[in-house]
Enzyme design. Structure first.
Site, PDB file in Angstrom:
ATOM      1  N   ASP A   7       0.812  -1.136   0.025  1.00  0.00           N
ATOM      2  CA  ASP A   7      -0.125  -0.013  -0.029  1.00  0.00           C
ATOM      3  C   ASP A   7       0.792   1.400  -0.050  1.00  0.00           C
ATOM      4  OD1 ASP A   7      -2.416   1.458   0.275  1.00  0.00           O
ATOM      5  OD2 ASP A   7      -2.024   1.622   2.433  1.00  0.00           O
ATOM      6  N   SER A   8       0.237   2.356  -0.217  1.00  0.00           N
ATOM      7  CA  SER A   8       1.144   3.810  -0.078  1.00  0.00           C
ATOM      8  C   SER A   8       1.773   3.846   1.466  1.00  0.00           C
ATOM      9  CB  SER A   8       0.110   4.858  -0.386  1.00  0.00           C
ATOM     10  OG  SER A   8      -0.742   4.970   0.446  1.00  0.00           O
ATOM     11  N   TYR A  39      -0.991   7.967  -2.688  1.00  0.00           N
ATOM     12  CA  TYR A  39      -1.167   7.516  -3.978  1.00  0.00           C
ATOM     13  C   TYR A  39      -2.310   8.260  -4.885  1.00  0.00           C
ATOM     14  CZ  TYR A  39       2.090   3.315  -4.095  1.00  0.00           C
ATOM     15  OH  TYR A  39       3.038   2.623  -4.112  1.00  0.00           O
ATOM     16  N   GLY A  40      -3.269   8.416  -3.667  1.00  0.00           N
ATOM     17  CA  GLY A  40      -4.539   8.915  -4.267  1.00  0.00           C
ATOM     18  C   GLY A  40      -4.665  10.450  -5.173  1.00  0.00           C
ATOM     19  N   CYS A  71      -4.493  -1.931  -1.515  1.00  0.00           N
ATOM     20  CA  CYS A  71      -4.881  -0.247  -1.879  1.00  0.00           C
ATOM     21  C   CYS A  71      -5.909  -0.299  -2.827  1.00  0.00           C
ATOM     22  CB  CYS A  71      -3.443  -0.043  -2.183  1.00  0.00           C
ATOM     23  SG  CYS A  71      -3.275   1.834  -2.733  1.00  0.00           S
ATOM     24  N   ASN A  72      -6.935   0.356  -2.790  1.00  0.00           N
ATOM     25  CA  ASN A  72      -7.938   0.577  -3.586  1.00  0.00           C
ATOM     26  C   ASN A  72      -7.604   1.222  -4.801  1.00  0.00           C
ATOM     27  OD1 ASN A  72     -10.891  -0.004  -2.481  1.00  0.00           O
ATOM     28  ND2 ASN A  72      -9.480   0.622  -0.789  1.00  0.00           N
ATOM     29  N   THR A  73      -6.511   2.412  -4.493  1.00  0.00           N
ATOM     30  CA  THR A  73      -6.227   3.212  -5.604  1.00  0.00           C
ATOM     31  C   THR A  73      -4.885   2.476  -6.493  1.00  0.00           C
ATOM     32  OG1 THR A  73      -6.104   4.790  -3.830  1.00  0.00           O
ATOM     33  CG2 THR A  73      -4.754   5.312  -5.872  1.00  0.00           C
ATOM     34  N   GLU A 152      -1.590   9.135   8.062  1.00  0.00           N
ATOM     35  CA  GLU A 152      -0.191   8.747   8.253  1.00  0.00           C
ATOM     36  C   GLU A 152       0.600   9.307   9.358  1.00  0.00           C
ATOM     37  OE1 GLU A 152       1.796   6.431   6.318  1.00  0.00           O
ATOM     38  OE2 GLU A 152      -0.174   5.765   5.579  1.00  0.00           O
ATOM     39  N   CYS A 184     -10.890   3.055   0.721  1.00  0.00           N
ATOM     40  CA  CYS A 184      -9.560   3.091   0.950  1.00  0.00           C
ATOM     41  C   CYS A 184      -9.219   2.393   2.147  1.00  0.00           C
ATOM     42  CB  CYS A 184      -9.117   4.728   1.156  1.00  0.00           C
ATOM     43  SG  CYS A 184      -7.550   4.985   1.717  1.00  0.00           S
ATOM     44  N   THR A 185      -8.098   1.676   2.138  1.00  0.00           N
ATOM     45  CA  THR A 185      -7.785   0.756   3.142  1.00  0.00           C
ATOM     46  C   THR A 185      -7.162   1.710   4.528  1.00  0.00           C
ATOM     47  OG1 THR A 185      -5.537   0.408   2.288  1.00  0.00           O
ATOM     48  CG2 THR A 185      -7.026  -0.925   1.603  1.00  0.00           C
ATOM     49  N   HIS A 186      -7.052   2.758   4.211  1.00  0.00           N
ATOM     50  CA  HIS A 186      -6.667   3.818   5.392  1.00  0.00           C
ATOM     51  C   HIS A 186      -7.779   4.074   6.162  1.00  0.00           C
ATOM     52  CE1 HIS A 186      -2.750   4.574   3.281  1.00  0.00           C
ATOM     53  NE2 HIS A 186      -2.635   5.250   4.345  1.00  0.00           N
TER      54      HIS A 186
HETATM   55  N1  DGL Z   1      -4.667   3.041   1.285  1.00  0.00           N
HETATM   56  C1  DGL Z   1      -4.653   3.296  -0.331  1.00  0.00           C
HETATM   57  C2  DGL Z   1      -6.154   2.961  -0.866  1.00  0.00           C
HETATM   58  O1  DGL Z   1      -6.828   2.107  -0.494  1.00  0.00           O
HETATM   59  C3  DGL Z   1      -4.061   4.583  -0.862  1.00  0.00           C
HETATM   60  C4  DGL Z   1      -4.272   5.889   0.023  1.00  0.00           C
HETATM   61  C5  DGL Z   1      -3.502   6.874  -0.922  1.00  0.00           C
HETATM   62  O2  DGL Z   1      -2.220   6.547  -0.567  1.00  0.00           O
HETATM   63  O3  DGL Z   1      -3.754   7.844  -1.046  1.00  0.00           O
HETATM   64  O4  DGL Z   1      -6.778   3.754  -1.816  1.00  0.00           O
END
Ligand code: DGL
Length: 265
Positions: A7-8, A39-40, A71-73, A152, A184-186
């Site tokens: 993931d990011s 990443y988003g 990571c969804n992104t 983060e 988003c996994t966060h």
């Molecule tokens: N955790 C990520 C997701 O599921 C990425 C978040 C990011 O880096 O923007 O999309």
């Protein structure tokens, strides 16, 4: 079984947590690509490149049997290309749980919290067109700019994070949204905060458990050998908030900074 997960940053650890709760005998190699987080807010090309660099690293250094894009992104930007390129590897992605949300909602109004790149991606847009229109569902979505950085930085309980979220969630509450997709996994890391704003009865849809199930199924189908115990090796490319790591996955074996070759952007 050797599984690479990336993931990011910290978000994918929520998926790791689901995997280690469900499966016994898995050796996990996790990369938090914090050098390039978030990443988003990046382009598809940038995310694609980071995803390939990391996949190659996990394959070459750790001889993984399966790759989980936690990571969804990155899934939205790269899963098709990863699957085409690494045909001998189990490759599992993460997608916003629109389908379970549509099954869960009673008001026919759902909210989707995800990154800008996920919401703009073809994958999500196609899913939305098919599912939401078929079921007469109203979808309110929010790209949550800046939220990944707050998480983060470990600022989950900070007033600014609350104010940010309240601004996005209040209009959803006023519209009678009863189900929120954590795309988003966060975001499972701020579940309590979301409930504080929307109430305990709000239904939150996360995907960690479904990913863990899929991993177990595919590993069994391919007769991959499980080990005796789980182990968790964490790597990061920039900086990482170790307090947050401890909170999410307290039982890790190591947490080490790495350089991934050939990355200069
Ligand atoms: N955790 C990520 C997701 O599921 C990425 C978040 C990011 O880096 O923007 O999309």
């Amino acid at each position: 079984m050797r599984v690479g997960v990336f993931d990011s940053g910290l978000g994918g650890l929520t998926v790791v947590d689901s995997i280690t709760k469900l499966i016994n005998g898995v050796e996990i190699f996790y990369i938090a690509d914090t050098k390039f987080s978030p990443y988003g807010e990046k382009t598809k090309e940038q995310i694609l490149k980071h995803s390939f660099d990391i996949a190659n690293h996990l394959i070459n250094e750790h001889k993984i049997d399966a790759l989980v894009v936690a990571c969804n992104t990155a899934t939205s930007a790269a899963i098709k290309e990863l699957r085409e390129n690494f045909k001998n590897l189990i490759v599992i992605g993460t997608e916003p749980g629109l389908k379970p949300a549509i099954n869960a909602t009673k008001t026919n109004k759902i909210g989707v919290l995800a990154t800008k790149a996920t919401l703009c991606g073809n994958k999500y847009q196609d899913l939305l067109t098919n599912l939401a229109s078929q079921n007469d569902i109203e979808v309110m979505q929010e790209p949550c700019l800046g939220l990944v950085k707050q998480i983060e930085d470990g600022l989950i309980e900070h007033d600014d994070t609350y104010i940010m979220l309240e601004k996005w969630l209040k209009p959803m509450k006023e519209k009678n949204v009863d189900t929120i997709v954590l795309g988003c996994t966060h975001y499972p890391l701020i579940k309590d905060l979301i409930k504080k704003i929307l109430g305990d009865e709000i239904v939150l849809i996360e995907t960690g458990h479904a990913i863990a199930n899929r991993l177990e199924d595919l590993a069994k189908k391919q007769a991959i050998q499980f080990k005796e115990n789980n182990s968790l090796h964490l790597f990061y490319t920039g900086i990482i908030n170790t307090k947050m790591v401890d909170k999410i996955v307290p039982n890790f074996d190591e947490c080490v900074k790495i350089e991934i070759k050939g990355r200069d952007e």
